[in-house]
Design a protein around this motif. Structure first.
Motif, PDB file in Angstrom:
ATOM      1  N   LEU A 125      -6.243  -0.307  14.727  1.00  0.00           N
ATOM      2  CA  LEU A 125      -6.012  -0.217  13.292  1.00  0.00           C
ATOM      3  C   LEU A 125      -6.983   0.766  12.645  1.00  0.00           C
ATOM      4  O   LEU A 125      -6.602   1.534  11.749  1.00  0.00           O
ATOM      5  N   VAL A 126      -8.230   0.777  13.106  1.00  0.00           N
ATOM      6  CA  VAL A 126      -9.217   1.729  12.598  1.00  0.00           C
ATOM      7  C   VAL A 126      -8.788   3.159  12.923  1.00  0.00           C
ATOM      8  O   VAL A 126      -8.864   4.062  12.069  1.00  0.00           O
ATOM      9  N   ILE A 127      -8.327   3.381  14.154  1.00  0.00           N
ATOM     10  CA  ILE A 127      -7.838   4.712  14.531  1.00  0.00           C
ATOM     11  C   ILE A 127      -6.631   5.091  13.681  1.00  0.00           C
ATOM     12  O   ILE A 127      -6.500   6.237  13.227  1.00  0.00           O
ATOM     13  N   GLY A 128      -5.759   4.127  13.447  1.00  0.00           N
ATOM     14  CA  GLY A 128      -4.597   4.388  12.594  1.00  0.00           C
ATOM     15  C   GLY A 128      -4.996   4.741  11.176  1.00  0.00           C
ATOM     16  O   GLY A 128      -4.377   5.614  10.547  1.00  0.00           O
ATOM     17  N   ASN A 129      -6.037   4.097  10.653  1.00  0.00           N
ATOM     18  CA  ASN A 129      -6.509   4.423   9.306  1.00  0.00           C
ATOM     19  C   ASN A 129      -6.957   5.880   9.223  1.00  0.00           C
ATOM     20  O   ASN A 129      -6.674   6.573   8.236  1.00  0.00           O
ATOM     21  N   ALA A 130      -7.668   6.339  10.257  1.00  0.00           N
ATOM     22  CA  ALA A 130      -8.101   7.740  10.277  1.00  0.00           C
ATOM     23  C   ALA A 130      -6.898   8.672  10.359  1.00  0.00           C
ATOM     24  O   ALA A 130      -6.858   9.723   9.689  1.00  0.00           O
ATOM     25  N   ALA A 131      -5.909   8.291  11.161  1.00  0.00           N
ATOM     26  CA  ALA A 131      -4.721   9.134  11.309  1.00  0.00           C
ATOM     27  C   ALA A 131      -3.916   9.224  10.013  1.00  0.00           C
ATOM     28  O   ALA A 131      -3.267  10.246   9.749  1.00  0.00           O
ATOM     29  N   LEU A 132      -3.962   8.166   9.186  1.00  0.00           N
ATOM     30  CA  LEU A 132      -3.222   8.178   7.924  1.00  0.00           C
ATOM     31  C   LEU A 132      -3.678   9.307   7.007  1.00  0.00           C
ATOM     32  O   LEU A 132      -2.883   9.865   6.248  1.00  0.00           O
ATOM     33  N   LEU A 133      -4.964   9.621   7.059  1.00  0.00           N
ATOM     34  CA  LEU A 133      -5.481  10.698   6.211  1.00  0.00           C
ATOM     35  C   LEU A 133      -4.950  12.057   6.647  1.00  0.00           C
ATOM     36  O   LEU A 133      -4.870  12.990   5.848  1.00  0.00           O
ATOM     37  N   TRP A 134      -4.602  12.162   7.918  1.00  0.00           N
ATOM     38  CA  TRP A 134      -4.120  13.430   8.466  1.00  0.00           C
ATOM     39  C   TRP A 134      -2.601  13.524   8.423  1.00  0.00           C
ATOM     40  O   TRP A 134      -2.039  14.540   8.012  1.00  0.00           O
TER      41      TRP A 134
ATOM     42  N   SER B 227       0.808  -1.220   0.000  1.00  0.00           N
ATOM     43  CA  SER B 227       0.000   0.000   0.000  1.00  0.00           C
ATOM     44  C   SER B 227       0.837   1.262   0.000  1.00  0.00           C
ATOM     45  O   SER B 227       0.362   2.335  -0.390  1.00  0.00           O
ATOM     46  N   GLY B 228       2.085   1.151   0.454  1.00  0.00           N
ATOM     47  CA  GLY B 228       2.909   2.344   0.623  1.00  0.00           C
ATOM     48  C   GLY B 228       2.773   2.965   1.998  1.00  0.00           C
ATOM     49  O   GLY B 228       3.544   3.869   2.353  1.00  0.00           O
ATOM     50  N   TYR B 229       1.804   2.505   2.799  1.00  0.00           N
ATOM     51  CA  TYR B 229       1.623   3.037   4.148  1.00  0.00           C
ATOM     52  C   TYR B 229       2.509   2.338   5.178  1.00  0.00           C
ATOM     53  O   TYR B 229       2.666   2.822   6.300  1.00  0.00           O
ATOM     54  N   MET B 230       3.045   1.189   4.818  1.00  0.00           N
ATOM     55  CA  MET B 230       3.951   0.445   5.702  1.00  0.00           C
ATOM     56  C   MET B 230       5.054  -0.169   4.856  1.00  0.00           C
ATOM     57  O   MET B 230       4.789  -0.698   3.767  1.00  0.00           O
ATOM     58  N   SER B 231       6.280  -0.102   5.343  1.00  0.00           N
ATOM     59  CA  SER B 231       7.405  -0.691   4.611  1.00  0.00           C
ATOM     60  C   SER B 231       7.238  -2.207   4.535  1.00  0.00           C
ATOM     61  O   SER B 231       6.798  -2.835   5.515  1.00  0.00           O
ATOM     62  N   PRO B 232       7.586  -2.811   3.403  1.00  0.00           N
ATOM     63  CA  PRO B 232       7.433  -4.267   3.283  1.00  0.00           C
ATOM     64  C   PRO B 232       8.157  -5.048   4.376  1.00  0.00           C
ATOM     65  O   PRO B 232       7.643  -6.060   4.859  1.00  0.00           O
ATOM     66  N   GLY B 233       9.339  -4.576   4.791  1.00  0.00           N
ATOM     67  CA  GLY B 233      10.085  -5.279   5.831  1.00  0.00           C
ATOM     68  C   GLY B 233       9.362  -5.268   7.168  1.00  0.00           C
ATOM     69  O   GLY B 233       9.327  -6.279   7.873  1.00  0.00           O
ATOM     70  N   ILE B 234       8.778  -4.128   7.518  1.00  0.00           N
ATOM     71  CA  ILE B 234       8.019  -4.036   8.769  1.00  0.00           C
ATOM     72  C   ILE B 234       6.776  -4.913   8.692  1.00  0.00           C
ATOM     73  O   ILE B 234       6.428  -5.619   9.651  1.00  0.00           O
ATOM     74  N   ALA B 235       6.095  -4.889   7.538  1.00  0.00           N
ATOM     75  CA  ALA B 235       4.891  -5.703   7.373  1.00  0.00           C
ATOM     76  C   ALA B 235       5.225  -7.188   7.503  1.00  0.00           C
ATOM     77  O   ALA B 235       4.487  -7.952   8.147  1.00  0.00           O
ATOM     78  N   ALA B 236       6.342  -7.603   6.899  1.00  0.00           N
ATOM     79  CA  ALA B 236       6.746  -9.013   6.974  1.00  0.00           C
ATOM     80  C   ALA B 236       7.100  -9.403   8.406  1.00  0.00           C
ATOM     81  O   ALA B 236       6.711 -10.477   8.884  1.00  0.00           O
ATOM     82  N   ALA B 237       7.830  -8.536   9.100  1.00  0.00           N
ATOM     83  CA  ALA B 237       8.208  -8.818  10.484  1.00  0.00           C
ATOM     84  C   ALA B 237       6.975  -8.862  11.384  1.00  0.00           C
ATOM     85  O   ALA B 237       6.883  -9.685  12.299  1.00  0.00           O
TER      86      ALA B 237
ATOM     87  N   VAL C 260       6.052   3.051  12.491  1.00  0.00           N
ATOM     88  CA  VAL C 260       6.226   3.250  13.931  1.00  0.00           C
ATOM     89  C   VAL C 260       5.262   2.351  14.702  1.00  0.00           C
ATOM     90  O   VAL C 260       5.649   1.654  15.643  1.00  0.00           O
ATOM     91  N   GLY C 261       3.989   2.361  14.289  1.00  0.00           N
ATOM     92  CA  GLY C 261       3.017   1.500  14.946  1.00  0.00           C
ATOM     93  C   GLY C 261       3.355   0.031  14.789  1.00  0.00           C
ATOM     94  O   GLY C 261       3.208  -0.761  15.735  1.00  0.00           O
ATOM     95  N   GLY C 262       3.806  -0.351  13.596  1.00  0.00           N
ATOM     96  CA  GLY C 262       4.179  -1.742  13.351  1.00  0.00           C
ATOM     97  C   GLY C 262       5.355  -2.174  14.196  1.00  0.00           C
ATOM     98  O   GLY C 262       5.371  -3.294  14.736  1.00  0.00           O
TER      99      GLY C 262
END
Length: 233
Positions: A177-186, A129-139, A202-204
């Motif tokens: 995760l829902v709160i994080g989704n809202a924060a992504l827009l900001w 998605s571009g919102y999380m680095s692939p390495g962090i997502a995999a970890a 950071v969250g991941g």
């Protein structure tokens, strides 16, 4: 000649593990789920809800990918999918208990193998998605699956199914995760110690650290417990 090792007598002897649920919203969630289960049409059964939970998790991953080109619509769709995942994944077992149609081995196996598969789609969607680095997502996926393995092994060997850890269960994590989704827009990027990082990185990273601490603590506790119980010399 024995055709199967699972006989009717074996099924009667099976005892489900005790559920350990002490999360922040557990009491409110339990009442809500029982209410929903009592008012669902008879045509809806636990298998339908399990399928809904899995498909919603797959769709959440796809919507994270969509959010890369259409952030507002994509992230709103992710939130909707997470709500549907909660409804299906949390309600299937409650519905079976309310209707006295429990299949503890089948339900436990199917529910959690699909949860594990669904997590691959969710974190995969985040990774592209571009919102999380692939390495962090995999970890994060590895940490989640490692924690899941520990929970499943403890369920079998200790006889306790740990649904929550402290104030957190899958329900609270969905809300974060829902709160994080809202924060992504900001603010999808944050500055820490003079460096910029993706908000979800950071969250991941916090999630990875927290799950690994829980895994290490649980392994040490359960290993010591089983050693004491089964060492006779």
């Amino acid at each position: 000649m024995t055709i199967s090792s699972v006989t009717p007598d074996t099924q009667k002897e099976f005892q489900p593990a005790a559920r350990q649920q002490t999360s922040l919203l557990s009491s409110l969630e339990k009442r809500a789920l029982i209410h929903f289960a009592q008012h669902l049409p008879r045509s809806v059964n636990s298998d339908h809800l399990t399928a809904l939970g899995f498909l919603a998790m797959v769709a959440a991953g796809a919507c994270y990918y969509w959010a890369a080109s259409n952030p507002a619509a994509g992230l709103a769709a992710v939130t909707l999918c997470l709500a549907l995942n909660w409804f299906g994944d949390s309600l299937d077992g409650t519905l079976a208990r309310v209707r006295n149609q429990q299949r503890p081995r089948y339900g436990f196996y199917l529910d959690h193998i699909l949860d594990s598969a669904g997590s691959i789609f969710l974190f995969g969607g985040l990774a592209i998605s571009g919102y999380m680095s692939p390495g962090i997502a995999a970890a994060l996926l590895v940490a989640y699956l490692l924690l899941s393995i520990e929970v499943f092994l403890a369920t079998y060997t200790v006889g306790k199914f740990q649904i929550s850890f402290g104030a957190f269960s899958p329900t609270e994590l969905r809300l974060l995760l829902v709160i994080g989704n809202a924060a992504l827009l900001w603010k999808p990027v944050v500055t820490l110690f003079g460096h910029q990082f993706l908000l979800f990185d950071v969250g991941g990273a916090c999630g990875i650290g927290g799950m690994l601490v829980i895994v290490v603590h649980s392994i040490a506790k359960h290993t010591a417990q089983l050693y004491r119980e089964e060492t006779t010399w």
